[in-house]
Design a protein around this motif. Structure first.
Motif, PDB file in Angstrom:
ATOM      1  N   ILE A   1      11.502   0.475  11.664  1.00 39.88           N
ATOM      2  CA  ILE A   1      12.418   0.069  12.396  1.00 39.88           C
ATOM      3  C   ILE A   1      12.796   1.130  13.428  1.00 39.88           C
ATOM      4  CG2 ILE A   1      13.351  -1.469  10.578  1.00 39.88           C
ATOM      5  CD1 ILE A   1      15.556   0.798  10.217  1.00 39.88           C
ATOM      6  N   ASP A   2      12.150   2.241  13.342  1.00 39.45           N
ATOM      7  CA  ASP A   2      12.513   3.204  14.427  1.00 39.45           C
ATOM      8  C   ASP A   2      11.090   3.868  14.963  1.00 39.45           C
ATOM      9  OD1 ASP A   2      11.877   5.415  12.514  1.00 39.45           O
ATOM     10  OD2 ASP A   2      13.638   5.055  11.874  1.00 39.45           O
ATOM     11  N   ARG A   3      11.183   4.512  15.909  1.00 40.77           N
ATOM     12  CA  ARG A   3      10.096   5.067  16.734  1.00 40.77           C
ATOM     13  C   ARG A   3       9.837   6.573  16.241  1.00 40.77           C
ATOM     14  NH1 ARG A   3       8.742   4.786  22.362  1.00 40.77           N
ATOM     15  NH2 ARG A   3      11.289   5.187  22.650  1.00 40.77           N
ATOM     16  N   ILE A   4      10.865   7.018  15.290  1.00 45.49           N
ATOM     17  CA  ILE A   4      10.717   8.681  15.071  1.00 45.49           C
ATOM     18  C   ILE A   4       9.765   8.721  13.880  1.00 45.49           C
ATOM     19  CG2 ILE A   4      12.328  10.397  14.285  1.00 45.49           C
ATOM     20  CD1 ILE A   4      14.582   8.977  15.649  1.00 45.49           C
ATOM     21  N   GLU A   5       9.742   7.947  13.053  1.00 46.65           N
ATOM     22  CA  GLU A   5       8.787   8.131  11.593  1.00 46.65           C
ATOM     23  C   GLU A   5       8.050   6.931  11.722  1.00 46.65           C
ATOM     24  OE1 GLU A   5      11.312   8.522   8.386  1.00 46.65           O
ATOM     25  OE2 GLU A   5      12.411  10.159   9.106  1.00 46.65           O
ATOM     26  N   GLY A   6       6.502   7.202  11.807  1.00 41.54           N
ATOM     27  CA  GLY A   6       5.430   6.097  11.596  1.00 41.54           C
ATOM     28  C   GLY A   6       5.812   4.885  12.427  1.00 41.54           C
ATOM     29  N   GLY A   7       6.107   5.134  13.900  1.00 43.85           N
ATOM     30  CA  GLY A   7       6.391   3.991  14.736  1.00 43.85           C
ATOM     31  C   GLY A   7       5.093   3.166  15.252  1.00 43.85           C
ATOM     32  N   ARG A   8       4.027   3.631  14.897  1.00 51.31           N
ATOM     33  CA  ARG A   8       2.965   2.745  15.335  1.00 51.31           C
ATOM     34  C   ARG A   8       2.639   1.505  14.930  1.00 51.31           C
ATOM     35  NH1 ARG A   8      -1.016   5.587  18.466  1.00 51.31           N
ATOM     36  NH2 ARG A   8      -2.696   3.949  17.715  1.00 51.31           N
ATOM     37  N   PRO A   9       2.528   0.525  15.527  1.00 48.96           N
ATOM     38  CA  PRO A   9       2.263  -0.698  14.884  1.00 48.96           C
ATOM     39  C   PRO A   9       1.022  -0.887  13.811  1.00 48.96           C
ATOM     40  CG  PRO A   9       1.404  -0.788  16.870  1.00 48.96           C
ATOM     41  CD  PRO A   9       2.210   0.544  16.945  1.00 48.96           C
ATOM     42  N   LEU A  10       1.305  -1.445  12.720  1.00 51.49           N
ATOM     43  CA  LEU A  10       0.271  -1.934  11.843  1.00 51.49           C
ATOM     44  C   LEU A  10      -0.176  -3.264  11.568  1.00 51.49           C
ATOM     45  CD1 LEU A  10       1.761  -0.022   9.047  1.00 51.49           C
ATOM     46  CD2 LEU A  10       0.000   0.930  10.495  1.00 51.49           C
ATOM     47  N   PHE A  11      -1.448  -3.649  11.835  1.00 48.30           N
ATOM     48  CA  PHE A  11      -1.934  -4.791  11.751  1.00 48.30           C
ATOM     49  C   PHE A  11      -2.578  -5.380  10.278  1.00 48.30           C
ATOM     50  CE2 PHE A  11      -1.988  -3.099  16.192  1.00 48.30           C
ATOM     51  CZ  PHE A  11      -1.165  -4.487  16.813  1.00 48.30           C
ATOM     52  N   PRO A  12      -2.018  -5.844   9.599  1.00 45.87           N
ATOM     53  CA  PRO A  12      -2.280  -6.059   8.157  1.00 45.87           C
ATOM     54  C   PRO A  12      -3.730  -7.132   8.068  1.00 45.87           C
ATOM     55  CG  PRO A  12       0.122  -6.414   8.092  1.00 45.87           C
ATOM     56  CD  PRO A  12      -0.680  -6.329   9.318  1.00 45.87           C
ATOM     57  N   ALA A  13      -4.080  -7.630   9.084  1.00 50.13           N
ATOM     58  CA  ALA A  13      -5.213  -8.665   9.120  1.00 50.13           C
ATOM     59  C   ALA A  13      -6.468  -7.782   9.371  1.00 50.13           C
ATOM     60  CB  ALA A  13      -4.882  -9.549  10.248  1.00 50.13           C
ATOM     61  N   GLU A  14      -6.058  -6.552   9.962  1.00 51.40           N
ATOM     62  CA  GLU A  14      -7.490  -5.716  10.249  1.00 51.40           C
ATOM     63  C   GLU A  14      -7.374  -4.560   9.011  1.00 51.40           C
ATOM     64  OE1 GLU A  14      -6.608  -4.267  14.247  1.00 51.40           O
ATOM     65  OE2 GLU A  14      -6.370  -6.273  15.065  1.00 51.40           O
ATOM     66  N   MET A  15      -6.670  -4.424   8.174  1.00 51.58           N
ATOM     67  CA  MET A  15      -6.677  -3.414   7.162  1.00 51.58           C
ATOM     68  C   MET A  15      -7.669  -3.937   5.948  1.00 51.58           C
ATOM     69  SD  MET A  15      -2.727  -2.442   7.398  1.00 51.58           S
ATOM     70  CE  MET A  15      -2.739  -0.984   6.370  1.00 51.58           C
ATOM     71  N   PRO A  16      -8.258  -3.001   5.350  1.00 51.70           N
ATOM     72  CA  PRO A  16      -9.131  -3.078   4.179  1.00 51.70           C
ATOM     73  C   PRO A  16      -7.922  -3.846   3.131  1.00 51.70           C
ATOM     74  CG  PRO A  16      -9.605  -0.986   4.935  1.00 51.70           C
ATOM     75  CD  PRO A  16      -8.550  -1.503   5.954  1.00 51.70           C
ATOM     76  N   GLY A  17      -8.342  -4.319   2.365  1.00 50.14           N
ATOM     77  CA  GLY A  17      -7.709  -4.972   1.056  1.00 50.14           C
ATOM     78  C   GLY A  17      -6.582  -3.850   0.507  1.00 50.14           C
ATOM     79  N   PRO A  18      -7.216  -2.725  -0.115  1.00 48.27           N
ATOM     80  CA  PRO A  18      -6.390  -1.995  -0.685  1.00 48.27           C
ATOM     81  C   PRO A  18      -5.354  -1.297   0.219  1.00 48.27           C
ATOM     82  CG  PRO A  18      -8.728  -1.513  -1.261  1.00 48.27           C
ATOM     83  CD  PRO A  18      -8.783  -2.612   0.023  1.00 48.27           C
ATOM     84  N   GLU A  19      -5.589  -0.936   1.443  1.00 51.81           N
ATOM     85  CA  GLU A  19      -4.653  -0.558   2.276  1.00 51.81           C
ATOM     86  C   GLU A  19      -3.639  -1.600   2.646  1.00 51.81           C
ATOM     87  OE1 GLU A  19      -6.052   1.122   5.938  1.00 51.81           O
ATOM     88  OE2 GLU A  19      -7.664   2.461   4.930  1.00 51.81           O
ATOM     89  N   ARG A  20      -4.124  -2.890   2.815  1.00 56.13           N
ATOM     90  CA  ARG A  20      -3.032  -3.836   2.910  1.00 56.13           C
ATOM     91  C   ARG A  20      -2.088  -4.204   1.846  1.00 56.13           C
ATOM     92  NH1 ARG A  20      -6.329  -7.386   4.480  1.00 56.13           N
ATOM     93  NH2 ARG A  20      -6.687  -8.428   2.517  1.00 56.13           N
ATOM     94  N   GLU A  21      -2.584  -3.925   0.727  1.00 59.53           N
ATOM     95  CA  GLU A  21      -1.609  -3.944  -0.537  1.00 59.53           C
ATOM     96  C   GLU A  21      -0.819  -2.991  -0.648  1.00 59.53           C
ATOM     97  OE1 GLU A  21      -1.231  -6.591  -2.508  1.00 59.53           O
ATOM     98  OE2 GLU A  21      -2.752  -7.874  -0.889  1.00 59.53           O
ATOM     99  N   ALA A  22      -1.163  -1.789  -0.421  1.00 58.45           N
ATOM    100  CA  ALA A  22      -0.587  -0.431  -0.475  1.00 58.45           C
ATOM    101  C   ALA A  22       0.723  -0.790   0.698  1.00 58.45           C
ATOM    102  CB  ALA A  22      -1.246   0.692  -0.195  1.00 58.45           C
ATOM    103  N   LEU A  23       0.366  -1.157   1.787  1.00 60.68           N
ATOM    104  CA  LEU A  23       1.356  -1.305   2.878  1.00 60.68           C
ATOM    105  C   LEU A  23       2.559  -2.407   2.257  1.00 60.68           C
ATOM    106  CD1 LEU A  23       2.772  -1.059   5.736  1.00 60.68           C
ATOM    107  CD2 LEU A  23       1.243  -2.955   6.383  1.00 60.68           C
ATOM    108  N   TYR A  24       2.017  -3.354   1.492  1.00 57.98           N
ATOM    109  CA  TYR A  24       2.866  -4.252   1.351  1.00 57.98           C
ATOM    110  C   TYR A  24       4.037  -3.767   0.057  1.00 57.98           C
ATOM    111  CZ  TYR A  24       0.412  -7.881   3.758  1.00 57.98           C
ATOM    112  OH  TYR A  24      -0.202  -8.836   4.611  1.00 57.98           O
ATOM    113  N   ARG A  25       3.195  -2.981  -0.890  1.00 54.82           N
ATOM    114  CA  ARG A  25       4.066  -2.334  -1.690  1.00 54.82           C
ATOM    115  C   ARG A  25       5.101  -1.323  -1.109  1.00 54.82           C
ATOM    116  NH1 ARG A  25      -0.956  -2.000  -4.179  1.00 54.82           N
ATOM    117  NH2 ARG A  25      -1.233   0.084  -3.652  1.00 54.82           N
ATOM    118  N   GLN A  26       4.744  -1.034  -0.040  1.00 54.62           N
ATOM    119  CA  GLN A  26       5.701   0.070   0.519  1.00 54.62           C
ATOM    120  C   GLN A  26       6.705  -0.494   1.408  1.00 54.62           C
ATOM    121  OE1 GLN A  26       4.056   2.581   3.669  1.00 54.62           O
ATOM    122  NE2 GLN A  26       5.678   3.570   3.919  1.00 54.62           N
TER     123      GLN A  26
END
Length: 860
Positions: free
Chosen positions: A393-418
């Motif tokens: 929600i802010d550009r101060i911490e981790g503001g780069r966009p993430l594309f779940p469709a382009e992430m390996p399965g484990p990374e995508r699931e880790a993002l959803y848990r976060q």
């Protein structure tokens, strides 16, 4: 990447025209809107005049237009700092030669929508840091504000209700496949790009003069004139408000734009170290006094503006600034706290807020957004993540966009848990479609690249104004969708066309043209700027002196090579003198200096000619000059910038040098550029304090170089016959050989040489001349409170001059063994006096002014 990507440097090959006569077989990308062509493939009507101009040229001519665009970028010194680029702050600004066109009707809709969003964000900012109606009405969840790093409680109650807070607002627009524009990003903290848009306009109006005139492109000048007036309106009680532009400094990505805006708006360009907080006010620390600041146009992010009230790690801001704002003693534009408005979560709430705050429907829609703090939105994002982009929600911490469709399965699931663990910290947004814009490739043909348009609005007490144009940005290659400048994106000028029958002021009429800096400079001289000016003078003289001696040395080595000799005593002395002049020890005076290096000097000479990391090398001296000059762009004339750009280009062949004797031509050209820079400083700057510090730097360095050279050459002279040749080299270095030879024969001896180089007050290369000029400048600099009648720095230079005047030349030429001890002692004393004088000068004028203690009572 798709098949249309052109390879840089490839041999141009003919390409078929498109069915509509467009060069290069231009065709839109399936599934995306195109700015040039309609969905049926026919050109948009407002593009036809430019298309006619394009059709009149073949690929070769268009290639030339592209080269001319790049040449103007280089000549004007337009740069943008991509932090991962080795070129650093010297990276040329990427500009496409084909403008982006918008017709009057479409622009009118953008203008209305942008004005509304500017008013809406103004209302939001004042409410969030004021009465809090949005929170009480439930229009904004408190969890969103609590999770946002840009919500700074220290700023509560700092906004002045009677003054606009979002003075400059920008929105990034993308045209979707349906042909409509959507906002994909809001910028309200310190929006960048308007200055680059102005520079783009200046360049492309020169590149396409006839077409620009035919289309009667809307003028950008009135927007910047209004911005200048509006900043003055922020301090209505002050007849002549002091307005500064606060920049992070020369290493910032958009430093060139900060310089350009300061010039265009007539502001003093400052950094945090130039400002101090005293007595409840903010002051500009200049030579001899503090000048009260009334308005700050900032290019520093919220958290970095005040290390006392905000981020304590900041070195970019002013300790006490928030307190000065709270007391109403200084106005900051945009207001502190505006960074909160840049959150990608706001689009989820904006339609409801617009109806609540303004009683209006949102005219310019945002890209569809789901704030994950809402349970239903959270489940939608998790379920449809493969079709969305996820952002914090802010550009101060981790503001780069993430594309779940382009992430390996484990990374995508880790993002959803976060996301589930911290739902208030994330949003999901639809992947906005980007239209394609026609761009000119290296082969001189058009190709479509995906892009966006950043548009700007300003609002001040007198009203709201929209910039009739903007900064378009496209991907570097066809098929890419990364348009950010930091990701290698390329900029385009944006031409807004007038309504049919309308009359529009063209570039060059009053109001748009940028004033040429140089002769006219801002009256205020911050201590940091004075220090940079002094060092610019020193570095320029150091580079010139080093190159002068190198030229003489290489000619001597060339003569030795032509005669088939390895060297002689004169050559050896000149090599050792090079080490002393460049301070590149051990060099030719170290343990190997009398042996291997003197017999085979090429490796050491190459190191000093092409290694930018070697202390004392020519590239290092030029880089020091370029870096210092880059920090002074707002003080340099446009011609000086051109000379500096040329200096950088001329020096490039040194990098690949293999034989030091081949450097002569490059060094000759560098000397010409350095002399041109010196001449511009003498002829294009007011004789004010800034020029005095610049010239003081030159005089200091010229004196030190001369003393170093004399100690290395004439203190322990070689045999008489060789001494004559060595003396000629010293005189040639000091541009005094012809004058020396024109003297009577009785004066053409060692005493005559020393008299000419040390005591001749009419010789601009003599040591006494440098001391005379230094003391003249110091006499005219401002006197500080409590300054003694004879300050320490003046005393050092006065003593050095008196010692020269009182010395007897016959003592200097007398030898004790093979050494002229009295001369060496004199030169050593001069060397020490010049160094001590500089240090005392710095302590007296240039050391940063201390702030008052920030703990305890502050008067005011």
């Amino acid at each position: 990447m798709n098949g249309m990507r052109q390879v840089q440097g490839a041999v141009p090959r003919p390409q078929p025209d498109s069915p509509h006569g467009l060069p290069g077989g231009y065709a839109p990308v399936a599934g995306d809107a195109d700015e040039l062509l309609l969905a049926d493939g026919t050109p948009r009507g407002h593009w036809r005049p430019l298309l006619r101009a394009l059709e009149a040229h073949d690929g070769g001519v268009l290639r030339d237009i592209g080269r001319e665009t790049r040449r103007l970028v280089d000549e004007l010194g337009v740069t943008y700092h991509v932090y991962s680029d080795p070129a650093g702050v010297q990276r040329p600004w990427p500009l496409d030669a084909i403008p982006q066109l918008l017709d009057a009707g479409e622009w009118a809709a953008i203008e209305r929508g942008l004005s509304q969003r500017a008013r809406l964000f103004e209302w939001i900012l004042k409410d969030v840091f004021g009465p809090g109606e949005l929170l009480r009405a439930g229009r904004v969840p408190p969890e969103f504000l609590a999770a946002h790093a840009g919500f700074l409680p220290a700023l509560q109650g700092t906004l002045q209700r009677e003054l606009p807070a979002v003075n400059l607002y920008a929105a990034d627009l993308a045209r979707g496949p349906d042909g409509g524009f959507r906002v994909i990003g809001d910028r309200a903290q310190a929006p960048s790009g308007s200055g680059y848009a102005l520079q783009n306009r200046d360049i492309l109006s020169r590149t396409w003069p006839a077409t620009f005139a035919e289309l009667a492109v809307r003028d950008l000048g009135p927007f910047f004139d209004g911005l200048h007036r509006g900043l003055r309106e922020l301090a209505p009680e002050v007849a002549e408000p002091r307005i500064v532009l606060l920049s992070p400094g020369p290493l910032n990505e958009a430093w060139f734009e900060h310089v350009l805006l300061a010039r265009r708006l007539g502001l003093v360009l400052v950094q945090g170290q130039d400002l101090v907080f005293r007595g409840g006010h903010v002051w500009l620390s200049t030579l001899g006094q503090l000048e009260r600041v009334d308005v700050i146009l900032r290019r520093v992010d919220d958290a970095w503006c005040d290390p006392l009230s905000l981020d304590p790690d900041s070195q970019l801001g002013v300790a006490g600034l928030v307190e000065a704002v709270r007391r109403g003693n200084v106005v900051v534009a945009n207001a502190l706290g505006a960074g909160l408005l840049e959150s990608p979560a706001w689009p989820a709430f904006l339609p409801a807020i617009a109806r609540f705050a303004l009683g209006e429907d949102l005219l310019l829609p945002s890209v569809a957004t789901w704030w994950c703090g809402d349970p239903d939105a959270l489940e939608h994002v998790i379920a449809h993540g493969d079709r969305l982009v996820v952002r914090s929600i802010d550009r101060i911490e981790g503001g780069r966009p993430l594309f779940p469709a382009e992430m390996p399965g484990p990374e995508r699931e880790a993002l959803y848990r976060q996301i589930r663990a911290q739902p208030s910290r994330f949003v999901g947004q639809e992947r906005a479609g980007l239209s394609t814009m026609p761009c000119l490739n290296e082969q001189g043909f058009l190709e479509p690249r995906h892009g966006t348009i950043r548009v700007f609005a300003s609002q001040f007490p007198a009203g709201l104004r929209v910039l009739p144009g903007g900064l378009s940005r496209v991907a570097r290659w066809p098929g890419d969708r990364l348009v950010s400048n930091q990701e290698g994106g390329v900029s385009k000028d944006t031409w807004v066309l007038p309504e049919a029958g309308g009359t529009v002021a063209l570039i060059g009429e009053p109001g748009l043209s940028e004033p040429e800096p140089g002769v006219s400079q801002p009256a205020s001289l911050p201590r940091r700027v004075a220090d940079n000016l002094l060092w610019a003078g020193r570095y320029a003289e150091r580079a010139e002196g080093l190159i002068r001696w190198f030229r003489l040395l290489l000619r001597r080595l060339q003569a030795m090579r032509a005669e088939g000799r390895a060297g002689d005593e004169v050559t050896d002395r000149m090599l050792r003198a090079l080490t002393h002049l460049s301070c590149s020890y051990p060099g030719f005076v170290g343990p190997d200096g009398t042996g291997r290096k003197l017999l085979h000097p090429e490796p050491e000479l190459l190191r000093l000619l092409n290694d930018p990391h070697a202390p004392g090398s020519v590239p290092a001296a030029l880089a020091a000059l370029q870096n210092t000059a880059n920090a002074l762009l707002d003080r340099l004339s446009a011609d000086s910038v051109r000379v500096l750009t040329g200096l950088r280009e001329v020096a490039q062949p040194l990098t690949g040098l293999r034989d030091p004797l081949a450097a002569g031509g490059v060094l000759d050209d560098l000397t010409v550029h350095l002399l041109a820079l010196s001449g511009l400083a003498q002829e294009s700057m007011l004789r004010e304090d800034g020029w005095r510090f610049l010239d003081c730097g030159r005089r200091l360095e010229r004196g030190l170089l001369l003393v170093n050279l004399l100690r290395a050459t004439v203190v322990a002279p070689p045999a008489p016959r060789q001494a004559v040749l060595l003396n000629d080299m010293v005189l040639a270095f000091a541009e005094s050989l012809s004058v020396y030879r024109a003297q009577p024969a009785s004066r053409r001896d060692d005493a005559g040489l020393l008299d000419l180089l040390l005591l001749e007050t009419a010789n601009p290369r003599a040591l006494i001349y440098q001391l005379d000029r230094l003391l003249e400048h110091l006499e005219r600099l401002p006197r500080l409170d409590g300054q003694p009648r004879l300050p320490e720095h003046v005393r050092h230079f006065e003593e050095a001059r008196a010692r020269l005047r009182l010395a007897a030349i016959e003592d200097w030429t007398a030898r004790q063994g093979n050494t002229r001890s009295a001369l060496d002692a004199l030169l050593a004393a001069q060397q020490q006096a010049l160094g001590s004088g500089y240090r005392a000068l710095f302590a007296h004028y240039l050391a940063p002014a201390p702030t008052l203690p920030l703990v305890g009572r502050v008067d005011g």
